[in-house]
Design a protein around this motif. Structure first.
Motif, PDB file in Angstrom:
ATOM      1  N   THR A 129       0.841  -1.208   0.000  1.00 50.61           N
ATOM      2  CA  THR A 129       0.000   0.000   0.000  1.00 50.61           C
ATOM      3  C   THR A 129       0.871   1.251   0.000  1.00 50.61           C
ATOM      4  O   THR A 129       0.582   2.237  -0.694  1.00 50.61           O
ATOM      5  CB  THR A 129      -0.934   0.008   1.222  1.00 50.61           C
ATOM      6  OG1 THR A 129      -1.763  -1.159   1.183  1.00 50.61           O
ATOM      7  CG2 THR A 129      -1.814   1.247   1.231  1.00 50.61           C
ATOM      8  N   ALA A 130       1.944   1.215   0.763  1.00 55.19           N
ATOM      9  CA  ALA A 130       2.795   2.395   0.890  1.00 55.19           C
ATOM     10  C   ALA A 130       3.747   2.582  -0.294  1.00 55.19           C
ATOM     11  O   ALA A 130       4.051   3.726  -0.667  1.00 55.19           O
ATOM     12  CB  ALA A 130       3.606   2.299   2.184  1.00 55.19           C
ATOM     13  N   ILE A 151      -6.558   1.727   5.758  1.00 55.70           N
ATOM     14  CA  ILE A 151      -7.298   2.907   5.305  1.00 55.70           C
ATOM     15  C   ILE A 151      -6.532   4.178   5.671  1.00 55.70           C
ATOM     16  O   ILE A 151      -6.447   5.128   4.882  1.00 55.70           O
ATOM     17  CB  ILE A 151      -8.707   2.919   5.929  1.00 55.70           C
ATOM     18  CG1 ILE A 151      -9.572   1.852   5.252  1.00 55.70           C
ATOM     19  CG2 ILE A 151      -9.356   4.284   5.804  1.00 55.70           C
ATOM     20  CD1 ILE A 151      -9.841   2.107   3.785  1.00 55.70           C
ATOM     21  N   THR A 152      -5.954   4.202   6.864  1.00 56.77           N
ATOM     22  CA  THR A 152      -5.177   5.368   7.293  1.00 56.77           C
ATOM     23  C   THR A 152      -3.968   5.574   6.384  1.00 56.77           C
ATOM     24  O   THR A 152      -3.695   6.701   5.936  1.00 56.77           O
ATOM     25  CB  THR A 152      -4.711   5.194   8.755  1.00 56.77           C
ATOM     26  OG1 THR A 152      -5.855   5.053   9.602  1.00 56.77           O
ATOM     27  CG2 THR A 152      -3.891   6.388   9.207  1.00 56.77           C
ATOM     28  N   VAL A 153      -3.237   4.504   6.085  1.00 51.62           N
ATOM     29  CA  VAL A 153      -2.073   4.616   5.203  1.00 51.62           C
ATOM     30  C   VAL A 153      -2.491   5.145   3.836  1.00 51.62           C
ATOM     31  O   VAL A 153      -1.898   6.093   3.297  1.00 51.62           O
ATOM     32  CB  VAL A 153      -1.365   3.250   5.048  1.00 51.62           C
ATOM     33  CG1 VAL A 153      -0.252   3.343   4.001  1.00 51.62           C
ATOM     34  CG2 VAL A 153      -0.786   2.794   6.376  1.00 51.62           C
ATOM     35  N   ALA A 154      -3.543   4.539   3.277  1.00 53.43           N
ATOM     36  CA  ALA A 154      -3.972   4.925   1.924  1.00 53.43           C
ATOM     37  C   ALA A 154      -4.422   6.375   1.864  1.00 53.43           C
ATOM     38  O   ALA A 154      -4.067   7.125   0.942  1.00 53.43           O
ATOM     39  CB  ALA A 154      -5.088   3.993   1.452  1.00 53.43           C
ATOM     40  N   GLN A 155      -5.199   6.819   2.874  1.00 54.45           N
ATOM     41  CA  GLN A 155      -5.723   8.185   2.849  1.00 54.45           C
ATOM     42  C   GLN A 155      -4.613   9.216   3.049  1.00 54.45           C
ATOM     43  O   GLN A 155      -4.604  10.273   2.402  1.00 54.45           O
ATOM     44  CB  GLN A 155      -6.800   8.357   3.936  1.00 54.45           C
ATOM     45  CG  GLN A 155      -8.059   7.549   3.689  1.00 54.45           C
ATOM     46  CD  GLN A 155      -8.687   7.869   2.348  1.00 54.45           C
ATOM     47  OE1 GLN A 155      -9.027   9.018   2.068  1.00 54.45           O
ATOM     48  NE2 GLN A 155      -8.835   6.862   1.503  1.00 54.45           N
ATOM     49  N   LEU A 156      -3.681   8.918   3.946  1.00 51.14           N
ATOM     50  CA  LEU A 156      -2.588   9.866   4.167  1.00 51.14           C
ATOM     51  C   LEU A 156      -1.643   9.912   2.970  1.00 51.14           C
ATOM     52  O   LEU A 156      -1.120  10.980   2.618  1.00 51.14           O
ATOM     53  CB  LEU A 156      -1.827   9.493   5.444  1.00 51.14           C
ATOM     54  CG  LEU A 156      -2.614   9.668   6.750  1.00 51.14           C
ATOM     55  CD1 LEU A 156      -1.770   9.226   7.943  1.00 51.14           C
ATOM     56  CD2 LEU A 156      -3.058  11.108   6.947  1.00 51.14           C
TER      57      LEU A 156
END
Length: 432
Positions: A64-65, A281-286
């Motif tokens: 994801t990152a 979700i936090t990783v993707a949104q940030l």
């Protein structure tokens, strides 16, 4: 908040469908002979399998990152395949040699009938780590591109692929309960791995081929530097399973408690799964810059409070007995299950909060703090287990309390680390 909920729910449902595997195979075990021994053996099999696969679990967060173009995709795929191979070789070394006896009998102190009942199931799980690595890597690509609904579809396929073989093998009745569970789980995870790569194929074709200006090619060394702290956090987390089993084995009523423990922690996992989904979700949104940290943190708090209320409802009402009965768990284990869930009722809240702050740290590429927080949490948990054994504390309440206090310590550390600037070496990142 609604756009966030729309992205979160498919991924959360994917986690929940995955967590339903535990109750599904426990239902199968409850319909076959020697239920307590096979429940305990399946718990031991899963603890060892999860510990072995721990280096690959966080490939979802890493993909994801990091996966932003075809070059980074190919580099990370190479890393994933190498990691999967090493985990598979380790599984073979344990499952097919006397190393299993050394680990389970000498180190963990498990009762011999439980260890023997876990041997064939662990052998049947040989390809578990490789399938998980392949699946998590491709799911990370989907999450990075906002295609979380496809992750849910894949997990639904996996659950169906677990349930159908379980039903067939229960009807056949020739395998032990633990071996039945192993076959069903392997069929399910292989089905999901294939579906995840199939769903990701169209997304991969749309990835850009060129680096953005200023990007440095993603090397295996850079991936390892980013992923290793994440893998270590998972290793430390999953090490608590065998450590807890070792503690339970040294307290009264070991066999009954070891049989009840998988039911307790699978029930809590069903509730914690809602919180686990917060990290991705936090990783993707940030990473995409579409949501402020404060909004994501508030959302995580809501998820955590609601799921902890669910744990209290399960433990303090007749729902717990109904749940255990539906799985075929003998009635003499019901009170142990209720105790374990009640003492672990804060774990869903802790899961949501720690996932939220861990997601922030992953997005900032400050993964070293995650490893340190996990080490602190594990240390607290071990100390609680040692103290509980010395005090002859009831086994399942002790296990749940140790998980809870360790989780609180870890979450507090991560929250403090989030307020600090990333180290200079990480600030000057070469990663996407």
């Amino acid at each position: 908040m609604f756009p966030l909920l729309r992205l979160y729910l498919p991924l959360a449902l994917s986690f929940e469908l995955m967590m339903l595997e535990g109750p599904s195979v426990q239902w199968a075990i409850g319909r076959l002979p020697e239920i307590p021994t096979n429940l305990a053996a399946w718990g031991l099999t899963m603890q060892l399998s999860l510990l072995i696969e721990s280096p690959v679990i966080m490939l979802l967060a890493t993909a994801t990152a990091l996966v932003k173009n075809t070059d980074t995709f190919l580099a990370l795929r190479t890393f994933m395949l190498r990691l999967a191979l090493w985990c598979t070789l380790l599984t073979a070394a344990i499952a097919f040699t006397p190393l299993l006896d050394f680990i389970c009998l000498s180190l963990l102190g498990q009762p011999p009938p439980i260890v023997e009942a876990s041997r064939l199931p662990l052998q049947l799980m040989l390809l578990w780590s490789g399938a998980i690595a392949w699946r998590r890597f491709h799911q990370g690509v989907l999450v990075r591109q906002g295609r979380t609904a496809l992750v849910t579809y894949g997990t639904a396929i996996r659950l169906a692929a677990v349930i159908l073989p379980a039903l067939a093998l229960v009807a056949w009745g020739k395998l032990s309960g633990a071996a039945t569970a192993a076959v069903a789980i392997m069929v399910g995870v292989l089905a999901e791995a294939l579906s995840a790569s199939s769903f990701a194929r169209a997304v991969i074709r749309t990835l850009p081929t060129a680096h953005e200006k200023g990007d440095v090619p993603l090397t295996q060394k850079a991936i390892a530097k980013f992923h290793t702290p994440l893998a270590m956090t998972t290793l430390l987390t999953l090490a608590t399973g065998p450590l807890t089993s070792a503690a339970i084995a040294r307290l009264p009523f070991a066999t009954q408690t070891l049989a009840a423990a998988p039911v307790v922690f699978s029930a809590l996992l069903l509730l914690r799964g809602w919180g686990f989904a917060v990290q991705e979700i936090t990783v993707a949104q940030l990473k995409r810059g579409t949501m402020p940290e404060a909004t994501l943190a508030r959302f995580a708090s809501i998820v955590g409070v609601l799921t902890t209320l669910g744990a209290l409802l399960l433990s303090l009402t007749p729902l717990c007995g109904l749940y255990a009965t539906a799985l075929g768990v003998p009635t003499d284990l019901h009170h142990l299950i209720r105790q374990g869930v009640l003492w672990g009722a804060l774990l869903p809240l802790i899961a949501a909060l720690s996932s939220s702050v861990r997601g922030v740290l992953v997005a900032r590429q400050h993964t070293g703090a995650i490893y340190k927080g996990m080490a602190l949490g594990l240390s607290v948990q071990v100390l609680v287990l040692i103290a509980g054994i010395a005090a002859r504390f009831p086994a399942l309440p002790l296990a749940s309390l140790a998980f809870t206090l360790g989780g609180i310590a870890e979450t507090a550390f991560l929250m403090a680390a989030r307020r600090l600037p990333s180290p200079a070496a990480e600030a000057e990142t070469v990663l996407p």
